[in-house]
Write an enzyme that holds these catalytic residues in place. Structure first.
Site, PDB file in Angstrom:
ATOM      1  CG  ASP A 216       8.359  -0.808  26.612  1.00 16.39           C
ATOM      2  OD1 ASP A 216       8.858  -1.733  25.938  1.00 16.39           O
ATOM      3  OD2 ASP A 216       9.019  -0.109  27.399  1.00 16.39           O
TER       4      ASP A 216
ATOM      5  CB  CYS B  50      12.626   3.589  23.523  1.00 21.44           C
ATOM      6  SG  CYS B  50      13.906   2.319  23.410  1.00 21.44           S
TER       7      CYS B  50
ATOM      8  NE  ARG C 208       9.334   1.577  23.896  1.00 21.76           N
ATOM      9  CZ  ARG C 208       9.000   2.443  24.847  1.00 21.76           C
ATOM     10  NH1 ARG C 208       7.836   3.072  24.763  1.00 21.76           N
ATOM     11  NH2 ARG C 208       9.797   2.676  25.868  1.00 21.76           N
TER      12      ARG C 208
HETATM   13  P1  4NP Z   1      12.392  -0.137  25.409  1.00 21.54           P
HETATM   14  O1  4NP Z   1      11.732  -1.207  26.419  1.00 21.54           O
HETATM   15  O2  4NP Z   1      12.376   1.195  26.154  1.00 21.54           O
HETATM   16  O3  4NP Z   1      11.489  -0.134  24.231  1.00 21.54           O
HETATM   17  O4  4NP Z   1      13.786  -0.610  25.095  1.00 21.54           O
HETATM   18  C1  4NP Z   1      12.231  -1.481  27.696  1.00 21.54           C
HETATM   19  C2  4NP Z   1      13.391  -2.210  27.839  1.00 21.54           C
HETATM   20  C3  4NP Z   1      13.863  -2.521  29.099  1.00 21.54           C
HETATM   21  C4  4NP Z   1      13.161  -2.102  30.212  1.00 21.54           C
HETATM   22  C5  4NP Z   1      11.997  -1.365  30.060  1.00 21.54           C
HETATM   23  C6  4NP Z   1      11.540  -1.048  28.815  1.00 21.54           C
HETATM   24  N1  4NP Z   1      13.622  -2.451  31.510  1.00 21.54           N
HETATM   25  O5  4NP Z   1      12.900  -2.201  32.498  1.00 21.54           O
HETATM   26  O6  4NP Z   1      14.749  -2.989  31.636  1.00 21.54           O
END
Ligand code: 4NP
Length: 149
Positions: free
Chosen positions: A123, A7, A13
């Protein structure tokens, strides 16, 4: 079979996808391995988001020991199947491939849940809905094992 879940941050995720698939691999006694990574460098070394840890725990899985890492081109050599949570992840992974055989390893995760839909795993970093993500990933992981085992 070596599978990598990918991800953006590797805290919401993909750590959950890794935990769910690991649990199913153990239950099915398969000789598979699973890992996860993020396309960004933002959360290298960080544990999963508390929402992901909590929903995993509610379902009997402990993912708290996982630590964030960034996807790199060398992962194409290490893994047989690279599963992207959304199309932006997919494009960022493909951008690091060097040939067609590497590109062919990359698939969108939810095409295992809803074939041909090219759906994104929403997300939960933004939506806050970890239950929805758990349910989608749980279905995709069950179908993945059914199809590939
Ligand atoms: P992930 O979600 O891609 O599912 O781990 C996110 C985690 C952190 C961030 C964005 C999406 N962020 O902007 O830090």
């Amino acid at each position: 079979m070596k599978i990598l879940m990918v991800c953006l941050g590797n805290i919401c995720r993909s750590p959950l996808a890794e935990g769910i698939l690991r649990s199913k691999i153990e239950n099915a006694n398969l000789n598979w391995s699973v890992d996860s990574a993020g396309t960004s460098s933002w959360h290298i070394g960080a544990p999963p988001h508390k929402g992901s840890i909590a929903i995993a725990k509610e379902n009997g899985m402990d993912i708290s020991g996982q630590r964030g890492r960034q996807f790199s081109g060398s992962d194409f050599k290490e893994f047989d199947l690279i599963l992207a949570m959304d199309s932006e992840n997919y494009q960022n992974i493909i951008g690091l491939s060097i040939d067609q055989s590497q590109e062919d390893k990359v698939k969108l995760m939810l095409n295992y849940a809803h074939p041909g839909s090219n759906m994104a795993v929403p997300d939960p970093y933004y939506t806050g809905d970890f239950q929805e993500v758990f349910d989608l990933l749980n279905l995709a992981c069950s179908n993945l094992i059914e199809q590939e085992a």
